[in-house]
Design a protein around this motif. Sequence first.
Motif, short mmCIF file in Angstrom:
data_model
loop_
_atom_site.label_atom_id
_atom_site.label_comp_id
_atom_site.label_asym_id
_atom_site.label_seq_id
_atom_site.Cartn_x
_atom_site.Cartn_y
_atom_site.Cartn_z
N VAL A 194 0.63 -1.26 -0.01
CA VAL A 194 0.14 -0.10 0.19
C VAL A 194 0.72 1.26 0.00
O VAL A 194 0.60 2.40 -0.73
CB VAL A 194 -0.86 -0.22 1.12
CG1 VAL A 194 -1.65 1.33 1.37
CG2 VAL A 194 -1.93 -1.08 0.99
N ARG A 195 2.05 1.37 0.77
CA ARG A 195 3.00 2.33 0.76
C ARG A 195 3.72 2.72 -0.62
O ARG A 195 4.08 3.75 -0.89
CB ARG A 195 4.03 2.13 1.79
CG ARG A 195 3.67 2.37 3.29
CD ARG A 195 4.67 2.49 4.00
NE ARG A 195 5.62 1.51 3.94
CZ ARG A 195 5.77 0.26 4.74
NH1 ARG A 195 4.78 0.24 5.77
NH2 ARG A 195 6.77 -0.54 4.39
N GLY A 196 3.69 1.65 -1.57
CA GLY A 196 4.37 1.69 -2.47
C GLY A 196 5.92 1.63 -2.21
O GLY A 196 6.63 2.29 -3.17
N ASP A 197 6.34 0.67 -1.56
CA ASP A 197 7.84 0.45 -1.36
C ASP A 197 8.62 0.14 -2.69
O ASP A 197 7.65 -0.72 -3.27
CB ASP A 197 8.01 -0.51 -0.24
CG ASP A 197 7.61 0.35 1.13
OD1 ASP A 197 7.27 1.31 1.06
OD2 ASP A 197 7.61 -0.72 2.32
N GLY A 198 9.48 0.27 -2.73
CA GLY A 198 10.45 -0.11 -4.02
C GLY A 198 10.06 0.54 -5.22
O GLY A 198 9.63 1.53 -5.35
N ALA A 199 10.39 -0.22 -6.48
CA ALA A 199 10.17 0.34 -7.78
C ALA A 199 8.68 0.59 -8.03
O ALA A 199 8.18 -0.57 -7.71
CB ALA A 199 11.00 -0.42 -8.74
N ASP A 200 8.40 1.16 -9.29
CA ASP A 200 7.11 1.10 -9.81
C ASP A 200 7.20 -0.16 -10.64
O ASP A 200 7.87 -0.41 -11.57
CB ASP A 200 6.85 2.44 -10.56
CG ASP A 200 5.48 2.38 -11.30
OD1 ASP A 200 5.07 1.49 -12.00
OD2 ASP A 200 4.70 3.31 -11.08
N GLN A 201 6.31 -1.30 -10.22
CA GLN A 201 6.41 -2.41 -10.70
C GLN A 201 5.83 -2.34 -12.26
O GLN A 201 6.38 -3.22 -13.18
CB GLN A 201 5.44 -3.47 -9.98
CG GLN A 201 5.80 -3.70 -8.45
CD GLN A 201 5.00 -4.84 -8.01
OE1 GLN A 201 4.35 -5.34 -8.61
NE2 GLN A 201 5.03 -4.81 -6.41
#
Length: 291
Positions: A194-201
């Motif tokens: 939900v936080r959007g951790d990491g790269a944009d998949q």
Amino acid sequence: MLDSQTIVTNHGAVRYTDTGGSGFPVLLIHGSSFSRRVFERQFDSELARRWRLIALDLPGHGDSGNAAQPGSTYTITGFADCLEAFAEQLNLKRLAVFGWSLGGHVAIEWMSRSTRIRGLMLSGAPPISRGIIGMLRAFHPSFDLLLTTKQTFTERDAARFSALCFGAAEPAPFTDLILRTDGLVRSTFGQSMVRGDGADQRRTIEASDVPVAFVDGADDPFVRLGYLSGLHVPEPFGDGPTVLAGVGHAPFWTRPDAFNRLLDQFLETVAAGAASAWQAHVRRVTARARA
């Protein structure tokens, strides 16, 4: 399955199974609350004789240890870091990856930061854009989806989750794995997504310079299949994602013969491409050495 071994990473002890041999390696990554046992129908097939199959239990799952620092390990970036450490210890310089559900999302994050992955097949893991809006576009919102983030499971919850993933078989498969899983995996990983951790998949997949394939079930209760059709990804098997009729969230288990054929074809493509790239790399290195 074959005899297994344990290695220690900075995220804890990781148990894995490895067929060994000289075949091109493929790492199979399970989904949330399961383990490498879900890939029994791949290890017990011709795939295990043609390719080097490797499957691990992520921290907090199966026979691996629970994380000492769950807040950092049980995130999309933490699991990806664990996979990189695992591959380094096994000296896997080039490999293909199959990622299922949570394992697929982690594989995408790993691919965004590593040059090891030469091909990626995904099931039940639509590459999402960051944040809650990206998730809503890729997944069907439902109360059942909330199970993926629930920390404490009852036996009834485990049976329901098994049925959602593997169909309404009796008795429900792998409930022991679900109940064994560290519940912090589900709650922590859900927050990480939900936080959007990491790269944009989505961007990672659409910009990939290695083969990417989607093999999904027509009856997947979680994934919006129309979302996959809207991705700008050249598919090894045709013009769009491969959708298997009469299959839910786990095509590798429900229709192993069809899935194994597709994985075999994909590995043929990946191995041929990796060999060509490796030969070109060797030629460049040799030319520089002679210059």
